[in-house]
Motif scaffolding. Sequence first.
Motif, PDB file in Angstrom:
ATOM      1  N   ALA A 108      10.121 -11.999  -3.945  1.00 50.45           N
ATOM      2  CA  ALA A 108       8.834 -12.083  -4.636  1.00 50.45           C
ATOM      3  C   ALA A 108       8.275 -10.673  -4.809  1.00 50.45           C
ATOM      4  O   ALA A 108       8.586  -9.754  -4.041  1.00 50.45           O
ATOM      5  CB  ALA A 108       7.856 -12.941  -3.840  1.00 50.45           C
ATOM      6  N   GLU A 109       7.455 -10.529  -5.823  1.00 44.21           N
ATOM      7  CA  GLU A 109       6.774  -9.261  -6.092  1.00 44.21           C
ATOM      8  C   GLU A 109       5.499  -9.177  -5.265  1.00 44.21           C
ATOM      9  O   GLU A 109       4.826 -10.191  -5.074  1.00 44.21           O
ATOM     10  CB  GLU A 109       6.416  -9.206  -7.582  1.00 44.21           C
ATOM     11  CG  GLU A 109       5.582  -8.009  -7.988  1.00 44.21           C
ATOM     12  CD  GLU A 109       4.940  -8.180  -9.357  1.00 44.21           C
ATOM     13  OE1 GLU A 109       4.213  -7.269  -9.776  1.00 44.21           O
ATOM     14  OE2 GLU A 109       5.158  -9.237  -9.983  1.00 44.21           O
ATOM     15  N   PRO A 110       5.143  -8.006  -4.752  1.00 44.90           N
ATOM     16  CA  PRO A 110       3.832  -7.870  -4.101  1.00 44.90           C
ATOM     17  C   PRO A 110       2.727  -7.808  -5.162  1.00 44.90           C
ATOM     18  O   PRO A 110       2.467  -6.764  -5.747  1.00 44.90           O
ATOM     19  CB  PRO A 110       3.959  -6.538  -3.335  1.00 44.90           C
ATOM     20  CG  PRO A 110       4.973  -5.757  -4.107  1.00 44.90           C
ATOM     21  CD  PRO A 110       5.933  -6.759  -4.691  1.00 44.90           C
ATOM     22  N   GLU A 111       2.100  -8.924  -5.413  1.00 50.12           N
ATOM     23  CA  GLU A 111       1.128  -9.028  -6.506  1.00 50.12           C
ATOM     24  C   GLU A 111      -0.297  -8.736  -6.066  1.00 50.12           C
ATOM     25  O   GLU A 111      -1.192  -8.616  -6.898  1.00 50.12           O
ATOM     26  CB  GLU A 111       1.175 -10.431  -7.124  1.00 50.12           C
ATOM     27  CG  GLU A 111       2.461 -10.746  -7.864  1.00 50.12           C
ATOM     28  CD  GLU A 111       2.361 -12.045  -8.643  1.00 50.12           C
ATOM     29  OE1 GLU A 111       1.270 -12.348  -9.171  1.00 50.12           O
ATOM     30  OE2 GLU A 111       3.368 -12.773  -8.706  1.00 50.12           O
ATOM     31  N   LEU A 171       0.805  -1.213   0.000  1.00 48.51           N
ATOM     32  CA  LEU A 171       0.000   0.000   0.000  1.00 48.51           C
ATOM     33  C   LEU A 171       0.842   1.268   0.000  1.00 48.51           C
ATOM     34  O   LEU A 171       0.424   2.294  -0.548  1.00 48.51           O
ATOM     35  CB  LEU A 171      -0.942  -0.003   1.209  1.00 48.51           C
ATOM     36  CG  LEU A 171      -1.910  -1.189   1.312  1.00 48.51           C
ATOM     37  CD1 LEU A 171      -2.798  -1.055   2.540  1.00 48.51           C
ATOM     38  CD2 LEU A 171      -2.755  -1.324   0.054  1.00 48.51           C
ATOM     39  N   GLU A 172       2.007   1.234   0.639  1.00 46.81           N
ATOM     40  CA  GLU A 172       2.916   2.376   0.685  1.00 46.81           C
ATOM     41  C   GLU A 172       4.338   1.875   0.508  1.00 46.81           C
ATOM     42  O   GLU A 172       4.682   0.775   0.949  1.00 46.81           O
ATOM     43  CB  GLU A 172       2.813   3.121   2.028  1.00 46.81           C
ATOM     44  CG  GLU A 172       1.471   3.742   2.342  1.00 46.81           C
ATOM     45  CD  GLU A 172       1.187   5.011   1.562  1.00 46.81           C
ATOM     46  OE1 GLU A 172       2.106   5.492   0.836  1.00 46.81           O
ATOM     47  OE2 GLU A 172       0.057   5.528   1.661  1.00 46.81           O
ATOM     48  N   ASN A 173       5.181   2.711  -0.115  1.00 49.49           N
ATOM     49  CA  ASN A 173       6.602   2.375  -0.225  1.00 49.49           C
ATOM     50  C   ASN A 173       7.373   3.614  -0.662  1.00 49.49           C
ATOM     51  O   ASN A 173       7.102   4.175  -1.721  1.00 49.49           O
ATOM     52  CB  ASN A 173       6.823   1.248  -1.239  1.00 49.49           C
ATOM     53  CG  ASN A 173       8.263   0.747  -1.247  1.00 49.49           C
ATOM     54  OD1 ASN A 173       8.989   0.927  -0.274  1.00 49.49           O
ATOM     55  ND2 ASN A 173       8.671   0.114  -2.344  1.00 49.49           N
ATOM     56  N   ASP A 174       8.315   4.047   0.180  1.00 42.50           N
ATOM     57  CA  ASP A 174       9.140   5.211  -0.169  1.00 42.50           C
ATOM     58  C   ASP A 174      10.458   4.814  -0.808  1.00 42.50           C
ATOM     59  O   ASP A 174      11.355   5.640  -0.963  1.00 42.50           O
ATOM     60  CB  ASP A 174       9.387   6.087   1.070  1.00 42.50           C
ATOM     61  CG  ASP A 174      10.257   5.385   2.122  1.00 42.50           C
ATOM     62  OD1 ASP A 174      10.638   4.206   1.915  1.00 42.50           O
ATOM     63  OD2 ASP A 174      10.535   6.009   3.167  1.00 42.50           O
ATOM     64  N   GLY A 222      -3.089  -1.450  -5.313  1.00 40.93           N
ATOM     65  CA  GLY A 222      -1.897  -2.142  -4.857  1.00 40.93           C
ATOM     66  C   GLY A 222      -0.697  -1.690  -5.662  1.00 40.93           C
ATOM     67  O   GLY A 222      -0.771  -1.549  -6.886  1.00 40.93           O
ATOM     68  N   LYS A 223       0.405  -1.447  -4.970  1.00 35.92           N
ATOM     69  CA  LYS A 223       1.643  -1.053  -5.632  1.00 35.92           C
ATOM     70  C   LYS A 223       2.493  -2.280  -5.927  1.00 35.92           C
ATOM     71  O   LYS A 223       2.263  -3.364  -5.391  1.00 35.92           O
ATOM     72  CB  LYS A 223       2.446  -0.109  -4.724  1.00 35.92           C
ATOM     73  CG  LYS A 223       1.837   1.266  -4.492  1.00 35.92           C
ATOM     74  CD  LYS A 223       2.674   2.043  -3.501  1.00 35.92           C
ATOM     75  CE  LYS A 223       2.192   3.466  -3.307  1.00 35.92           C
ATOM     76  NZ  LYS A 223       2.525   4.322  -4.472  1.00 35.92           N
TER      77      LYS A 223
END
Length: 791
Positions: free
Chosen positions: A604-607, A397-400, A649-650
């Motif tokens: 893994a990717e956040p899918e 949901l968030e990522n800087d 979703g990011k």
Amino acid sequence: MSAIYKDPHRPVNERVADLLSRMTPEEKFAQMHAYWLILSGDGNHRERTDLSDEFAGVAEQADLAERLKLGIGQITRPLGTHIVEAKEGVRAANRLQKTLVEETRLGIPALFHEECLVGLLCKDATLFPSSLNYGSTWDPELIERAAAAIGNEARSTGCHQGLAPVLDVSRDVRWGRTEETFGEDPWLVGMMATHYVKGLQGKNRDLLATLKHYVGHSFSEGARNHAPVHLGFCELNDTFLLPFEMAVKLANAGSVMPAYHDIDNQPGHSDEFLLTTVLREQWGFDGLIVADYGGVSLLHQHHGVSHDAAESAALAFNAGLDVELPKDDCARHLAQAVERGLITMEKIDEIVARVLKEKFRLGLFEHPYADENKIELQSESTVRIAREVATRSITLLENDGTLPLKGKPRVAVIGPTADDPLALLSGYSFPVHLIISDMLEQTSQVVTPLEALREQLGSDNVRYAKGCHIIEKRMAGAPVFPGDSGGKPMQQSPVSFDTSLIPEALQIAEQSDVVVLCVGDLAGLFQSGTVGEGSDTDNLMLPGVQQQLLEELLATGKPVVVVMTGGRPYNLGGQEDKVAALLMAWAPGQEGGHAIADVLTGQAEPEGRLVVSVPKSAGAMPYYYNHKLKSGGTPFAFHFGSRYPFGYGKTWTTFEYGTLKLATATVENQGGEVSASISVTNNGSAAGSEVVQLYIHDKVASMVRPVQELKAFQRVHLKPGETAVLTFTVPTDMLNFTRRDGQRVVEPGEFEVQIGASSGDIRSRGIVTVKGDTRIIKGNWRMVGHCEMKL
């Protein structure tokens, strides 16, 4: 000469008719209910009693052995009722079945059912992620594989019916059972449920899936367990009945379970219109309708629509019920109900014929026993699927830029859910579900985030502090069961507000490069936890002092990555912009720790993409993306809306969308299809996937329509710089809504087609006009579109 019903070569209908003709009324009544037993391999079975008996106002019965001579319709959760080794449990179930098959007059075997929502609910079965995780994958085929794996474990233990999936459409995340839903969109719920049913049942429907809770259970008054539902039929049909209709018509679901609540003063367990007219007559459902546990007795105990158990039984069975679960609280009074003229033997015969038909069709008469040496739990392939679901459901949901973690940083793992196996499990998993029975937790196969991060980053690079408790001591029972009034003092909330562990957490945070803060809730039935059946809430703040822990960690200046697990979304008290990253992992099951660590470290990717919106506050509830224009109030209320909307979703990269292109600007209503194409380009520096979503808005209709409705989606995997062209096709049947006369119709007119990355991030729009007359939708209408993709 052998009886016709014993000849497997005779048609099922002939066998049913022959057996029915031989049965006494008492033997027929016995097929219309279950027994809930603690089974024993020596045949010394005993009835289970617990707080649910008190809840339903039922006293313990005697003379079990005598009553078993009449046969029995079902046995409730032979392996899921108590902690028993699977082989021992199967041996005990076989012993009971032997009694029924070889020591009763007619030899009618029992049908065994278990809970199967997040894996088979028995000791040592694979603990799968929650339904919210299922939905968050946006991959129906993956969920079909997961359900098939669950079904294989169930079959191997002799289970014939699984009480899953849950088709309730989330409307208000304060509701404790939100964790059991696939999300807030009715069509997506229907898609996931359809594939779950296909997987669980298999091609031959040799294990019955059970659709629940029929219907509207999730839109209860105040999001409270069992509370009344205030709905007209139009909204009931378009939002809440739709997933059930899809699962019945597209997946041939074998069973349906009514819900505890009433709709417009009509209890679900005595609703003939929904149970018979809609389900059987209009949709063609041909399976078994089984009661939710104690639901029949609630007709007189709570709803007050009958005088006693006999009348409750008559109301339910006349309305369409086939089997009372989990016991015979009301069905044991059927003889009295017949004598009083409340129900006829003709109706009894109709019901028992359906029960016997399923038993013959399932092959129980020829194969009544399970092979205790062929039990298969925790196979490599099943565990691998559980891990895949957990990993692919995790939503960023968030990522800087802090994630994924690079190299071998010094990580402070903090939080009450970081090393608690139960925090990764939902309410219908075996260890959590049995807390209500004072059973010990069985969580040895669960990998926590702390364990997985130590494995990946090395123990020397990971330090741990709990930081705070959510609940210090897990207790069985509830403060007050529904319907209690007076005489019982309310217990205090079990949630802990102890702050004494925070200083240690701050100390290790100061000594680290990054903080991974694990927060959330604990599933538990009837307020033994903070989420789950009967564990509803009045706010969306993190339980206990977790918010304080977060704020004090942020004050250290260290980057704080928040990993949230649980059965509903929570707010971070306005700190969402200050955290380094925010991951939503829901209740990811036994492999959840591995899944979380894989995403945190970039393995893994956040899918995942959200299937429930995250409301700004509890004041926005009920909130869901597919609301009406006026839902936000006039003027638009400040507290209304969602920070993270449905579909959001990011990932590690970004995507650019082209312009939506319609194949034709007009389509015919009869047999028509809306075709829309769009290009999607990975314009970032990393490979990744996007869930491209298509929504429709009916611009002018004879009745009020939602602002948007999901009608199609497609995941696309792209390398940096790579482009794909997606062409969606949506049948005009899917543009329908329910009219005041109860008919589904598609009206001509203009429809806005929206394509984007989420319900709140529409990248391109177009208008298509549907031509022709208003069309009534009946029978097996086209419920699913498709997407073609070209790279």
